[in-house]
Design a protein around this motif. Structure first.
Motif, PDB file in Angstrom:
ATOM      1  N   LEU A  14      -9.434 -28.151  -4.068  1.00  0.00           N
ATOM      2  CA  LEU A  14      -9.533 -28.283  -5.307  1.00  0.00           C
ATOM      3  C   LEU A  14      -9.388 -30.553  -6.268  1.00  0.00           C
ATOM      4  O   LEU A  14     -10.743 -29.668  -7.039  1.00  0.00           O
ATOM      5  N   ALA A  15      -9.445 -30.681  -5.066  1.00  0.00           N
ATOM      6  CA  ALA A  15     -10.547 -32.298  -5.359  1.00  0.00           C
ATOM      7  C   ALA A  15     -11.869 -31.859  -5.478  1.00  0.00           C
ATOM      8  O   ALA A  15     -12.845 -32.571  -5.964  1.00  0.00           O
ATOM      9  N   LEU A  16     -12.746 -30.889  -4.480  1.00  0.00           N
ATOM     10  CA  LEU A  16     -13.402 -30.396  -4.756  1.00  0.00           C
ATOM     11  C   LEU A  16     -14.178 -30.084  -5.438  1.00  0.00           C
ATOM     12  O   LEU A  16     -15.363 -29.561  -6.155  1.00  0.00           O
ATOM     13  N   CYS A  17     -12.865 -28.740  -6.051  1.00  0.00           N
ATOM     14  CA  CYS A  17     -14.022 -28.100  -7.054  1.00  0.00           C
ATOM     15  C   CYS A  17     -13.982 -29.443  -8.720  1.00  0.00           C
ATOM     16  O   CYS A  17     -15.394 -28.989  -9.501  1.00  0.00           O
ATOM     17  N   VAL A  18     -13.231 -30.031  -8.509  1.00  0.00           N
ATOM     18  CA  VAL A  18     -12.848 -31.187 -10.164  1.00  0.00           C
ATOM     19  C   VAL A  18     -14.309 -31.339  -9.484  1.00  0.00           C
ATOM     20  O   VAL A  18     -15.193 -32.124 -10.507  1.00  0.00           O
ATOM     21  N   ILE A  19     -14.535 -32.419  -8.464  1.00  0.00           N
ATOM     22  CA  ILE A  19     -15.788 -33.277  -8.307  1.00  0.00           C
ATOM     23  C   ILE A  19     -16.693 -32.410  -8.200  1.00  0.00           C
ATOM     24  O   ILE A  19     -18.165 -32.647  -9.321  1.00  0.00           O
ATOM     25  N   ASP A  20     -17.422 -30.923  -7.759  1.00  0.00           N
ATOM     26  CA  ASP A  20     -18.428 -30.156  -8.376  1.00  0.00           C
ATOM     27  C   ASP A  20     -18.535 -29.565  -9.703  1.00  0.00           C
ATOM     28  O   ASP A  20     -19.514 -30.032 -10.581  1.00  0.00           O
ATOM     29  N   ALA A  21     -17.552 -29.373 -10.041  1.00  0.00           N
ATOM     30  CA  ALA A  21     -17.093 -29.157 -12.410  1.00  0.00           C
ATOM     31  C   ALA A  21     -17.544 -30.121 -12.801  1.00  0.00           C
ATOM     32  O   ALA A  21     -18.403 -30.481 -13.520  1.00  0.00           O
ATOM     33  N   VAL A  22     -17.332 -31.402 -12.380  1.00  0.00           N
ATOM     34  CA  VAL A  22     -17.713 -33.076 -12.974  1.00  0.00           C
ATOM     35  C   VAL A  22     -19.416 -33.528 -12.923  1.00  0.00           C
ATOM     36  O   VAL A  22     -19.598 -33.314 -14.061  1.00  0.00           O
ATOM     37  N   GLN A  23     -19.798 -33.236 -11.727  1.00  0.00           N
ATOM     38  CA  GLN A  23     -20.832 -34.097 -11.190  1.00  0.00           C
ATOM     39  C   GLN A  23     -21.657 -32.595 -11.235  1.00  0.00           C
ATOM     40  O   GLN A  23     -23.287 -33.209 -11.551  1.00  0.00           O
ATOM     41  N   SER A  24     -21.596 -30.887 -11.573  1.00  0.00           N
ATOM     42  CA  SER A  24     -22.204 -30.478 -12.192  1.00  0.00           C
ATOM     43  C   SER A  24     -23.151 -30.488 -13.836  1.00  0.00           C
ATOM     44  O   SER A  24     -24.067 -29.784 -13.404  1.00  0.00           O
ATOM     45  N   LYS A  48     -24.826 -34.023  -2.925  1.00  0.00           N
ATOM     46  CA  LYS A  48     -24.439 -35.254  -1.982  1.00  0.00           C
ATOM     47  C   LYS A  48     -23.518 -35.981  -2.128  1.00  0.00           C
ATOM     48  O   LYS A  48     -21.742 -36.179  -0.861  1.00  0.00           O
ATOM     49  N   VAL A  49     -22.840 -35.956  -3.278  1.00  0.00           N
ATOM     50  CA  VAL A  49     -21.417 -36.507  -3.357  1.00  0.00           C
ATOM     51  C   VAL A  49     -20.317 -35.564  -2.558  1.00  0.00           C
ATOM     52  O   VAL A  49     -19.670 -35.993  -1.986  1.00  0.00           O
ATOM     53  N   THR A  50     -20.390 -33.995  -2.464  1.00  0.00           N
ATOM     54  CA  THR A  50     -19.476 -33.374  -2.227  1.00  0.00           C
ATOM     55  C   THR A  50     -19.628 -33.784  -0.547  1.00  0.00           C
ATOM     56  O   THR A  50     -18.358 -33.835  -0.099  1.00  0.00           O
ATOM     57  N   ALA A  86     -20.106  -6.625  -9.477  1.00  0.00           N
ATOM     58  CA  ALA A  86     -21.211  -6.466  -9.481  1.00  0.00           C
ATOM     59  C   ALA A  86     -21.613  -7.422  -8.349  1.00  0.00           C
ATOM     60  O   ALA A  86     -22.722  -7.850  -7.635  1.00  0.00           O
ATOM     61  N   MET A  87     -21.071  -8.447  -8.710  1.00  0.00           N
ATOM     62  CA  MET A  87     -22.027  -9.877  -8.834  1.00  0.00           C
ATOM     63  C   MET A  87     -21.317  -9.840  -6.643  1.00  0.00           C
ATOM     64  O   MET A  87     -20.133 -10.326  -6.374  1.00  0.00           O
ATOM     65  N   GLN A  88     -22.540 -10.311  -6.269  1.00  0.00           N
ATOM     66  CA  GLN A  88     -21.949 -11.273  -5.150  1.00  0.00           C
ATOM     67  C   GLN A  88     -22.260 -12.463  -4.329  1.00  0.00           C
ATOM     68  O   GLN A  88     -23.178 -13.385  -5.007  1.00  0.00           O
ATOM     69  N   LEU A  89     -21.571 -13.102  -4.044  1.00  0.00           N
ATOM     70  CA  LEU A  89     -21.373 -14.287  -3.583  1.00  0.00           C
ATOM     71  C   LEU A  89     -21.208 -15.402  -2.832  1.00  0.00           C
ATOM     72  O   LEU A  89     -20.852 -14.226  -1.597  1.00  0.00           O
ATOM     73  N   PRO A  90     -21.603 -15.461  -2.418  1.00  0.00           N
ATOM     74  CA  PRO A  90     -22.229 -15.948  -0.549  1.00  0.00           C
ATOM     75  C   PRO A  90     -21.077 -16.138   0.392  1.00  0.00           C
ATOM     76  O   PRO A  90     -20.161 -17.149  -1.032  1.00  0.00           O
ATOM     77  N   ALA A  91     -20.698 -15.845   1.131  1.00  0.00           N
ATOM     78  CA  ALA A  91     -19.717 -16.064   1.850  1.00  0.00           C
ATOM     79  C   ALA A  91     -18.809 -17.762   1.453  1.00  0.00           C
ATOM     80  O   ALA A  91     -17.450 -17.767   1.494  1.00  0.00           O
ATOM     81  N   ASP A  92     -19.491 -18.975   1.862  1.00  0.00           N
ATOM     82  CA  ASP A  92     -19.590 -19.738   1.394  1.00  0.00           C
ATOM     83  C   ASP A  92     -19.103 -21.097   0.280  1.00  0.00           C
ATOM     84  O   ASP A  92     -19.130 -22.077   0.558  1.00  0.00           O
ATOM     85  N   TYR A  93     -19.319 -19.875  -0.337  1.00  0.00           N
ATOM     86  CA  TYR A  93     -19.338 -20.452  -1.803  1.00  0.00           C
ATOM     87  C   TYR A  93     -18.279 -20.862  -2.971  1.00  0.00           C
ATOM     88  O   TYR A  93     -17.045 -21.061  -2.319  1.00  0.00           O
ATOM     89  N   GLY A  94     -18.630 -22.165  -2.898  1.00  0.00           N
ATOM     90  CA  GLY A  94     -17.032 -22.435  -3.810  1.00  0.00           C
ATOM     91  C   GLY A  94     -16.185 -23.633  -2.257  1.00  0.00           C
ATOM     92  O   GLY A  94     -16.746 -23.777  -1.583  1.00  0.00           O
ATOM     93  N   TYR A  95     -14.744 -23.800  -3.598  1.00  0.00           N
ATOM     94  CA  TYR A  95     -13.665 -24.531  -2.317  1.00  0.00           C
ATOM     95  C   TYR A  95     -12.175 -24.219  -2.111  1.00  0.00           C
ATOM     96  O   TYR A  95     -12.061 -24.843  -2.620  1.00  0.00           O
ATOM     97  N   PRO A  96     -12.304 -23.076  -1.657  1.00  0.00           N
ATOM     98  CA  PRO A  96     -11.386 -22.398  -1.871  1.00  0.00           C
ATOM     99  C   PRO A  96     -10.150 -23.587  -1.454  1.00  0.00           C
ATOM    100  O   PRO A  96      -8.997 -23.207  -2.038  1.00  0.00           O
ATOM    101  N   ASP A  97     -10.311 -24.123  -0.222  1.00  0.00           N
ATOM    102  CA  ASP A  97      -9.217 -25.009   0.457  1.00  0.00           C
ATOM    103  C   ASP A  97      -9.471 -26.516  -0.405  1.00  0.00           C
ATOM    104  O   ASP A  97      -7.974 -27.267   0.008  1.00  0.00           O
TER     105      ASP A  97
END
Length: 85
Positions: free
Chosen positions: A37-47, A57-59, A24-35
């Motif tokens: 992997l680098a942005l996913c890693v940056i987000d995970a580390v910076q988070s 700011k970093v992304t 039932a969880m609804q995430l915004p359409a622009d949530y995440g970085y599906p295209d």
């Protein structure tokens, strides 16, 4: 450690009670970085830091850097890659 079916059901039930139904969880359409992997890693580390605003700011800086690099190399990039927020 191997869980029995009863233990697995109890664990699943407890998680659903505490966290809600993930279906039932609804995430915004622009949530995440599906295209990217680098942005996913940056987000995970910076988070792991104190403020999520720093992650944004970093992304943003990384996306703009990659856009400039691709222009320099003559590569085609997606128009939405640049963020000026």
């Amino acid at each position: 450690m191997k869980l029995t079916p009863a233990q697995l059901e109890a664990l699943t039930s407890r998680c659903t009670d505490k966290l809600g139904d993930h279906a039932a969880m609804q995430l915004p359409a622009d949530y995440g970085y599906p295209d990217s992997l680098a942005l996913c890693v940056i987000d995970a580390v910076q988070s792991t830091g104190i403020k999520y605003a720093n992650v944004l700011k970093v992304t943003k800086n990384y996306r703009n850097y990659r856009l400039e690099c691709s222009r320099f190399c003559g590569l085609e990039v997606k128009p939405q890659a640049r963020l000026d927020v």
